[in-house]
Design a protein around this motif. Sequence first.
Motif, PDB file in Angstrom:
ATOM      1  N   GLY A   1       3.366  -5.466  10.486  1.00 55.98           N
ATOM      2  CA  GLY A   1       4.803  -5.342  10.279  1.00 55.98           C
ATOM      3  C   GLY A   1       5.571  -5.270  11.579  1.00 55.98           C
TER       4      GLY A   1
ATOM      5  N   PHE B   1       5.021  -2.726   1.810  1.00 62.02           N
ATOM      6  CA  PHE B   1       3.739  -2.957   1.151  1.00 62.02           C
ATOM      7  C   PHE B   1       2.633  -2.070   1.715  1.00 62.02           C
ATOM      8  CE2 PHE B   1       6.069  -6.971   0.809  1.00 62.02           C
ATOM      9  CZ  PHE B   1       6.120  -7.078  -0.577  1.00 62.02           C
ATOM     10  N   SER B   2       2.750  -1.729   2.981  1.00 61.93           N
ATOM     11  CA  SER B   2       1.684  -0.941   3.601  1.00 61.93           C
ATOM     12  C   SER B   2       1.804   0.551   3.320  1.00 61.93           C
ATOM     13  CB  SER B   2       1.663  -1.180   5.108  1.00 61.93           C
ATOM     14  OG  SER B   2       2.844  -0.698   5.694  1.00 61.93           O
TER      15      SER B   2
ATOM     16  N   TRP C   1       9.553  -5.823   9.728  1.00 62.00           N
ATOM     17  CA  TRP C   1       9.421  -4.449   9.237  1.00 62.00           C
ATOM     18  C   TRP C   1       9.316  -4.397   7.720  1.00 62.00           C
ATOM     19  CZ3 TRP C   1       8.117  -0.939  12.560  1.00 62.00           C
ATOM     20  CH2 TRP C   1       8.422  -1.132  13.906  1.00 62.00           C
ATOM     21  N   TRP C   2       9.617  -5.486   7.018  1.00 60.89           N
ATOM     22  CA  TRP C   2       9.534  -5.502   5.562  1.00 60.89           C
ATOM     23  C   TRP C   2       8.098  -5.320   5.092  1.00 60.89           C
ATOM     24  CZ3 TRP C   2       6.469  -9.368   3.692  1.00 60.89           C
ATOM     25  CH2 TRP C   2       6.205 -10.418   4.559  1.00 60.89           C
ATOM     26  N   LEU C   3       7.105  -5.596   5.938  1.00 62.44           N
ATOM     27  CA  LEU C   3       5.704  -5.386   5.555  1.00 62.44           C
ATOM     28  C   LEU C   3       5.378  -3.907   5.368  1.00 62.44           C
ATOM     29  CD1 LEU C   3       3.616  -7.952   7.611  1.00 62.44           C
ATOM     30  CD2 LEU C   3       3.689  -7.706   5.158  1.00 62.44           C
TER      31      LEU C   3
ATOM     32  N   LEU D   1      -1.661  -3.825   7.676  1.00 61.51           N
ATOM     33  CA  LEU D   1      -0.357  -4.357   7.266  1.00 61.51           C
ATOM     34  C   LEU D   1       0.779  -3.684   8.033  1.00 61.51           C
ATOM     35  CD1 LEU D   1      -0.631  -4.778   3.395  1.00 61.51           C
ATOM     36  CD2 LEU D   1      -0.318  -6.557   5.090  1.00 61.51           C
TER      37      LEU D   1
END
Length: 132
Positions: free
Chosen positions: A98, A108-109, A103-105, A94
């Motif tokens: 991103g 979550f990562s 970069w919003w991932l 993830l």
Amino acid sequence: MKIQGKMFIWLSVFVLAMAIVYGVWSKEPAGTTALFLAFGLCVMIGYYLAFTARRVDAMAQDNKEADVADEAGEVGFFSPHSWQPLSLAVGGALAFMGVVFGWWLLYFSAPLLLVGLWGWVYEYYRGENQNQ
């Protein structure tokens, strides 16, 4: 370990020669830099193995008269199972996605990476594997 140290030292000589030849012929800085860095890594590993070989007992591979069975025995402790690498792999995937998608991932990562790393470091301090 003496043999591996010598192998890496000779490999570093070869990589240095190839780095010089590549740099002169291609005049390309990225590949030349990468080859010189590979030379440095080979020297570091070779020096470490040669330095450590003087401090530890001679292994069967250092004896020219040794048999294959001379090196038999316990190699070390290896974890029989763990779910933590899965969490690290998903979190890493993830995180790298991103870079591509946004970069919003990373929001979550990062928790997946932290939970996986924390669990892997402390997996033998709690639970069923506590006293191994």
